[in-house]
Design a protein around this motif. Structure first.
Motif, PDB file in Angstrom:
ATOM      1  N   LEU A 119      34.241  37.287  40.739  1.00 53.04           N
ATOM      2  CA  LEU A 119      35.672  37.145  40.457  1.00 53.04           C
ATOM      3  C   LEU A 119      36.442  36.911  41.743  1.00 53.04           C
ATOM      4  CD1 LEU A 119      35.933  40.317  38.181  1.00 53.04           C
ATOM      5  CD2 LEU A 119      35.497  37.972  37.424  1.00 53.04           C
ATOM      6  N   ASP A 120      37.531  36.153  41.638  1.00 60.62           N
ATOM      7  CA  ASP A 120      38.431  36.040  42.789  1.00 60.62           C
ATOM      8  C   ASP A 120      39.416  37.205  42.769  1.00 60.62           C
ATOM      9  OD1 ASP A 120      40.397  35.436  40.920  1.00 60.62           O
ATOM     10  OD2 ASP A 120      40.462  33.300  41.396  1.00 60.62           O
ATOM     11  N   ALA A 121      40.358  37.205  43.712  1.00 61.61           N
ATOM     12  CA  ALA A 121      41.269  38.345  43.831  1.00 61.61           C
ATOM     13  C   ALA A 121      42.147  38.512  42.596  1.00 61.61           C
ATOM     14  CB  ALA A 121      42.136  38.171  45.083  1.00 61.61           C
ATOM     15  N   ALA A 122      42.343  37.423  41.847  1.00 57.34           N
ATOM     16  CA  ALA A 122      43.147  37.497  40.635  1.00 57.34           C
ATOM     17  C   ALA A 122      42.328  37.879  39.406  1.00 57.34           C
ATOM     18  CB  ALA A 122      43.838  36.153  40.394  1.00 57.34           C
ATOM     19  N   GLY A 123      41.020  38.066  39.592  1.00 58.13           N
ATOM     20  CA  GLY A 123      40.170  38.441  38.479  1.00 58.13           C
ATOM     21  C   GLY A 123      39.637  37.279  37.671  1.00 58.13           C
ATOM     22  N   THR A 124      39.746  36.066  38.212  1.00 56.82           N
ATOM     23  CA  THR A 124      39.263  34.875  37.515  1.00 56.82           C
ATOM     24  C   THR A 124      37.787  34.654  37.802  1.00 56.82           C
ATOM     25  OG1 THR A 124      41.453  33.849  37.692  1.00 56.82           O
ATOM     26  CG2 THR A 124      39.590  32.386  37.211  1.00 56.82           C
ATOM     27  N   GLN A 125      37.030  34.382  36.757  1.00 57.52           N
ATOM     28  CA  GLN A 125      35.603  34.111  36.924  1.00 57.52           C
ATOM     29  C   GLN A 125      35.415  32.835  37.736  1.00 57.52           C
ATOM     30  OE1 GLN A 125      32.850  32.284  33.824  1.00 57.52           O
ATOM     31  NE2 GLN A 125      32.313  34.450  33.585  1.00 57.52           N
ATOM     32  N   LEU A 126      34.530  32.907  38.759  1.00 55.71           N
ATOM     33  CA  LEU A 126      34.329  31.777  39.661  1.00 55.71           C
ATOM     34  C   LEU A 126      33.185  30.870  39.250  1.00 55.71           C
ATOM     35  CD1 LEU A 126      34.935  33.599  43.060  1.00 55.71           C
ATOM     36  CD2 LEU A 126      36.456  31.989  41.901  1.00 55.71           C
ATOM     37  N   ARG A 127      32.190  31.406  38.546  1.00 54.86           N
ATOM     38  CA  ARG A 127      31.099  30.593  38.021  1.00 54.86           C
ATOM     39  C   ARG A 127      30.399  31.382  36.924  1.00 54.86           C
ATOM     40  NH1 ARG A 127      27.612  31.086  43.460  1.00 54.86           N
ATOM     41  NH2 ARG A 127      26.380  32.948  43.016  1.00 54.86           N
TER      42      ARG A 127
END
Length: 417
Positions: free
Chosen positions: A104-112
């Motif tokens: 996850l990125d800092a915003a909690g979005t899945q990266l892959r």
């Protein structure tokens, strides 16, 4: 290899409960109607103080996981997940029990797509899953998911979970293929000498593995298989061994091997010291070879060398998915394909579907080096008879729609059907 402990989870029955769940953990399921039954089992634990339990609850569509969020990971750094599980009532444990990483990125979005851990060993009733992977760029957190799926009456217990920061050493290998067809040679020895002359003139320094075509002892001679069949070791392996020793590389070549009255279409693997490491006997014989009296082989050996685990196929083997799959399941990282002629699309498919490198050397097909995505890295031609590619066996290949195929193809395949 340096290792730094990043997060460790065990002794679950000793953790304080937060909203009825052990501190630091929550549950996940795609939909409430397929959620399994979650609990902490104080009576079962690899470390002796409880475990995270998931039970199917009689629901055949069940799918869910215990989930912990770990902060502070850094994109580009390498991490290894290790998790142990014990199971009961699972029809297909390798498929049903899952340990995964979601970056996850800092915003909690899945990266892959999630990275799957694969089975690595057993101790008593417990099975260890492990996976080492680079965090994607921009990663700040990671979910550790320990799951169970599609097991109505199964139960799994998870314990001794560890995420460590580590390093992965590059594994560079220089692979080479040869495009050459001897003509009007009087003997097997003359054909082999012709190949050796091409290697001497065109092979660059530093080759680790070099592949020659199928039937290197019969091409150009006008003879039949029985005329050129010889023992292994024999004159051909001695001649190629001298080249391998001089270049300090491994050589794979197709020969016809005689064992008493039996003749095989064989690929020989010769080591850097000129000695024979092993052989592979062609398992799939086309009609013309069977009618000529050749005998098929009956196995798919894989040979551990100082650079890679190597497997060999020969020509018509490429037409069928089973040889490449058997070699990959036996641990092959690079497939060597001496081939008279055929379909290079199939060769590329074998690399893709098994996530391996493949080197093909041929007379009537493209002489190519292929990576695990099917990309052609190098091609030998009449103008460039020896082509090479520098590859890194430690590199991970991620595809946006399927994730890391090095793990997903083995986790998601269905040999039970």
């Amino acid at each position: 290899m340096s290792v730094t402990a990043f997060a460790t989870f065990r002794h679950f029955s000793r953790l304080p409960l937060v909203d009825g769940l052990p501190q630091g953990w929550r549950t996940w399921s795609p939909r409430a109607e397929v959620a399994p039954v979650f609990s902490v089992d104080s009576a079962v634990g690899r470390s002796g103080a409880g475990s995270l339990r998931i039970a199917g609850g009689g629901n055949p569509a069940m799918f869910g996981a215990w989930r912990a969020r770990v902060s502070g990971v850094v994109g580009g750094r390498t991490y290894r997940l290790t998790a142990w599980y014990r199971s009961d009532g699972l029809a297909h444990p390798h498929h049903d029990a899952t340990a995964r990483l979601e970056w996850l990125d800092a915003a909690g979005t899945q990266l892959r797509l999630l990275d799957n851990a694969l089975e690595e060993g057993h101790e008593g009733e417990w099975t260890r899953l492990s996976h080492t992977i680079d965090a994607p760029a921009g990663a700040a957190d990671v979910h550790i998911d320990l799951g169970l799926r599609w097991s109505a009456h199964g139960t799994v217990w998870w314990d001794d979970i560890e995420l460590v920061e580590t390093t992965v050493t590059a594994r560079p290998v220089r692979l080479a293929t040869v495009h050459h067809r001897p003509k009007a040679t009087a003997s097997a020895a003359e054909s082999i000498d012709s190949f050796c002359a091409v290697i001497d003139r065109h092979a660059p320094a530093g080759i680790d593995v070099l592949c020659l075509p199928e039937g290197a002892t019969v091409v150009g001679t006008g003879k039949v298989y029985a005329d050129v069949a010889e023992p292994v070791p024999g004159p051909t392996t001695q001649r190629l061994g001298s080249v391998a020793q001089r270049l300090r590389c491994h050589i794979v070549a197709g020969v016809y091997q005689r064992q008493g009255a039996v003749i095989y279409n064989t690929a020989v693997l010769i080591g850097r010291d000129g000695a024979i490491i092993g052989t592979y006997k062609k398992t799939h014989l086309p009609q013309n070879e069977a009618d000529a009296g050749l005998m098929p082989g009956d196995g798919y050996p894989v040979y551990a060398t100082d650079v890679a685990r190597l497997g060999m196929m020969i020509c018509w083997d490429n037409q069928f998915p089973e040889p490449a799959r058997a070699l990959a399941m036996n641990g092959a990282e690079v497939l060597l394909l001496p081939i008279w002629g055929g379909n290079d699309i199939l060769a590329r498919a074998r690399a893709i579907e098994n996530h391996v490198f493949l080197v093909a050397s041929s007379y009537d097909m493209r002489c190519i080096i292929v990576d695990p995505t099917g990309a052609i890295l190098a091609e030998a031609t009449a103008e460039q008879p020896v082509a090479y590619a520098d590859v890194d066996l430690a590199r991970a290949y991620h595809q946006p729609w399927m994730g890391n195929l090095a793990t997903s193809i083995w986790k998601e395949r269905r040999p039970d059907l």
